[in-house]
Scaffold this motif. Sequence first.
Motif, PDB file in Angstrom:
ATOM      1  N   UNK A   1       0.799  -1.231   0.000  1.00  0.00           N
ATOM      2  CA  UNK A   1       0.000   0.000   0.000  1.00  0.00           C
ATOM      3  C   UNK A   1       0.829   1.278   0.000  1.00  0.00           C
ATOM      4  N   UNK A   2       2.131   1.151   0.243  1.00  0.00           N
ATOM      5  CA  UNK A   2       3.005   2.327   0.197  1.00  0.00           C
ATOM      6  C   UNK A   2       3.667   2.505  -1.167  1.00  0.00           C
ATOM      7  N   UNK A   3       3.347   1.602  -2.102  1.00  0.00           N
ATOM      8  CA  UNK A   3       3.897   1.678  -3.445  1.00  0.00           C
ATOM      9  C   UNK A   3       2.864   2.188  -4.445  1.00  0.00           C
ATOM     10  N   UNK A   4       3.103   1.907  -5.719  1.00  0.00           N
ATOM     11  CA  UNK A   4       2.255   2.470  -6.786  1.00  0.00           C
ATOM     12  C   UNK A   4       1.119   1.541  -7.218  1.00  0.00           C
ATOM     13  N   UNK A   5       0.947   0.399  -6.546  1.00  0.00           N
ATOM     14  CA  UNK A   5      -0.037  -0.588  -6.989  1.00  0.00           C
ATOM     15  C   UNK A   5      -1.447  -0.046  -7.138  1.00  0.00           C
ATOM     16  N   UNK A   6      -1.945   0.624  -6.099  1.00  0.00           N
ATOM     17  CA  UNK A   6      -3.328   1.110  -6.152  1.00  0.00           C
ATOM     18  C   UNK A   6      -3.493   2.187  -7.218  1.00  0.00           C
TER      19      UNK A   6
ATOM     20  N   UNK B   1      -1.718  -9.689  -9.824  1.00  0.00           N
ATOM     21  CA  UNK B   1      -1.079  -9.263  -8.578  1.00  0.00           C
ATOM     22  C   UNK B   1      -0.334  -7.957  -8.777  1.00  0.00           C
ATOM     23  N   UNK B   2      -0.694  -6.929  -7.990  1.00  0.00           N
ATOM     24  CA  UNK B   2       0.059  -5.678  -7.984  1.00  0.00           C
ATOM     25  C   UNK B   2       1.362  -5.898  -7.211  1.00  0.00           C
ATOM     26  N   UNK B   3       2.366  -5.053  -7.419  1.00  0.00           N
ATOM     27  CA  UNK B   3       3.705  -5.316  -6.858  1.00  0.00           C
ATOM     28  C   UNK B   3       3.758  -5.316  -5.336  1.00  0.00           C
ATOM     29  N   UNK B   4       4.547  -6.225  -4.800  1.00  0.00           N
ATOM     30  CA  UNK B   4       4.823  -6.300  -3.371  1.00  0.00           C
ATOM     31  C   UNK B   4       6.278  -5.910  -3.118  1.00  0.00           C
ATOM     32  N   UNK B   5       6.569  -5.585  -1.861  1.00  0.00           N
ATOM     33  CA  UNK B   5       7.951  -5.453  -1.424  1.00  0.00           C
ATOM     34  C   UNK B   5       8.369  -6.809  -0.876  1.00  0.00           C
ATOM     35  N   UNK B   6       9.316  -7.450  -1.541  1.00  0.00           N
ATOM     36  CA  UNK B   6       9.655  -8.833  -1.209  1.00  0.00           C
ATOM     37  C   UNK B   6      10.304  -8.972   0.166  1.00  0.00           C
ATOM     38  N   UNK B   7      10.753  -7.860   0.737  1.00  0.00           N
ATOM     39  CA  UNK B   7      11.359  -7.887   2.074  1.00  0.00           C
ATOM     40  C   UNK B   7      10.298  -7.754   3.159  1.00  0.00           C
ATOM     41  N   UNK B   8       9.472  -6.698   3.063  1.00  0.00           N
ATOM     42  CA  UNK B   8       8.534  -6.434   4.157  1.00  0.00           C
ATOM     43  C   UNK B   8       7.389  -7.434   4.224  1.00  0.00           C
TER      44      UNK B   8
ATOM     45  N   UNK C   1       4.950  -5.533 -15.257  1.00  0.00           N
ATOM     46  CA  UNK C   1       6.377  -5.833 -15.395  1.00  0.00           C
ATOM     47  C   UNK C   1       7.261  -4.913 -14.556  1.00  0.00           C
ATOM     48  N   UNK C   2       6.685  -4.257 -13.552  1.00  0.00           N
ATOM     49  CA  UNK C   2       7.460  -3.338 -12.709  1.00  0.00           C
ATOM     50  C   UNK C   2       7.226  -3.650 -11.243  1.00  0.00           C
ATOM     51  N   UNK C   3       7.976  -2.993 -10.381  1.00  0.00           N
ATOM     52  CA  UNK C   3       7.862  -3.204  -8.950  1.00  0.00           C
ATOM     53  C   UNK C   3       7.067  -2.108  -8.256  1.00  0.00           C
TER      54      UNK C   3
ATOM     55  N   UNK D   1      -0.581   3.175 -15.519  1.00  0.00           N
ATOM     56  CA  UNK D   1      -1.356   1.941 -15.390  1.00  0.00           C
ATOM     57  C   UNK D   1      -1.291   1.025 -16.588  1.00  0.00           C
ATOM     58  N   UNK D   2      -0.451   1.338 -17.563  1.00  0.00           N
ATOM     59  CA  UNK D   2      -0.466   0.603 -18.825  1.00  0.00           C
ATOM     60  C   UNK D   2      -0.093  -0.868 -18.646  1.00  0.00           C
ATOM     61  N   UNK D   3       0.943  -1.154 -17.856  1.00  0.00           N
ATOM     62  CA  UNK D   3       1.369  -2.548 -17.692  1.00  0.00           C
ATOM     63  C   UNK D   3       0.332  -3.354 -16.916  1.00  0.00           C
ATOM     64  N   UNK D   4      -0.276  -2.755 -15.893  1.00  0.00           N
ATOM     65  CA  UNK D   4      -1.305  -3.487 -15.155  1.00  0.00           C
ATOM     66  C   UNK D   4      -2.538  -3.700 -16.022  1.00  0.00           C
ATOM     67  N   UNK D   5      -2.834  -2.713 -16.870  1.00  0.00           N
ATOM     68  CA  UNK D   5      -3.937  -2.879 -17.824  1.00  0.00           C
ATOM     69  C   UNK D   5      -3.647  -4.054 -18.765  1.00  0.00           C
ATOM     70  N   UNK D   6      -2.406  -4.120 -19.251  1.00  0.00           N
ATOM     71  CA  UNK D   6      -2.013  -5.225 -20.125  1.00  0.00           C
ATOM     72  C   UNK D   6      -2.078  -6.557 -19.383  1.00  0.00           C
TER      73      UNK D   6
END
Length: 355
Positions: free
Chosen positions: A16-21, A121-128, A299-301, A314-319
């Motif tokens: 939720x602190x990234x660009x997913x939403x 799936x929208x991007x996650x932080x693989x650490x947190x 294709x991004x984080x 939003x182009x990649x998530x749309x794709x």
Amino acid sequence: MFKQKPTRIGISWGDPNGIGSECILKAFDDRRLFEDLLPVVYGHGETLRRQAAQFDVAIEIQDIEDASDAKPGAICCVNITPQAIVPNWGQPHPDAGEFARLSLETAVNDLASTKVDVLVTAPINKDTIQSKQFKFPGHTEYLANKAGVEDVLMILASDILRVGVVTGHVALKEVASSISKGRIERYATLLNESLERDFGLPTPRIAVLGLNPHAGDNGLIGEEEKTIIAPAVQSLKNAGMKVRGPFGADGFFGSGDFKQFDGVLAMYHDQGLIPFKSLSFGQGVNFTAGLPIVRTSPDHGTAFDIAGKGQADGQSLRAACRMAADIKNHRDAYREITVNPLKTPPSKGRDKGRF
């Protein structure tokens, strides 16, 4: 003309602190998506409405109690928490990781119970996101574990290129020791099966890359091509697949030879993803082949550096949403044309069902 039923897409919120939403909102700002897709987002409806106003996206967002209640023409949101989310944009935090995990888990549970048809799936932080409930390098390994599948293949796909990776999320120093003839054969077979079943490409043409510079220069820069990769390619040819290689990666992409193939099998992560993202960044999709369900992602984080600034695309998530629906439809068609009408054997293996 027969019109296909809209695909119900489960979308996990990501960190939720990234660009997913923001990417989710901007993806569906293209109203044409609602003609074929029913988006179900797992997070918090009021938070998404506030962010739609923040990012100047005029779109209807409906709260629903259950994914099966989703209606056309709006982003439907299943609330996984009773309280609104207040993002700390761009900052990694365990609480954000836990929210991302809960969103993913809820979406996967609905996918398993067929309340949604596919997963994006929208991007996650693989650490947190790491916790007692989540001890995986990323989405791919988590979903493979949930499905009880040993071999899955990460494929990055766009209109011009599809790349699979033999070793995936492995440290570079461990790549050479992780490659074997059997592993290459398994992943090339997975790629071949996916191109046929998921992308609708009969008898696909596959290129296999070498490991070393210039594909080893006949053993001068490394023996893996001669002792491992070339024998695997020959074995795959003997099995009837249209496979060529090993190719030196730099010349293969630099000369445009990749355009002659339906899929490319790279030996390690950056060998395949650097050229892919150079050619297709922002338009590419990450697809997990080998699962009994359909899962795609952009294709991004998390892009913490631009989170909350209104700069996400939003182009990649749309794709990813479009491709998930297309793959589902390809699988349905493939199942129809390959079924034996005289005898339907019990399904097994990768097509045995869901999780």
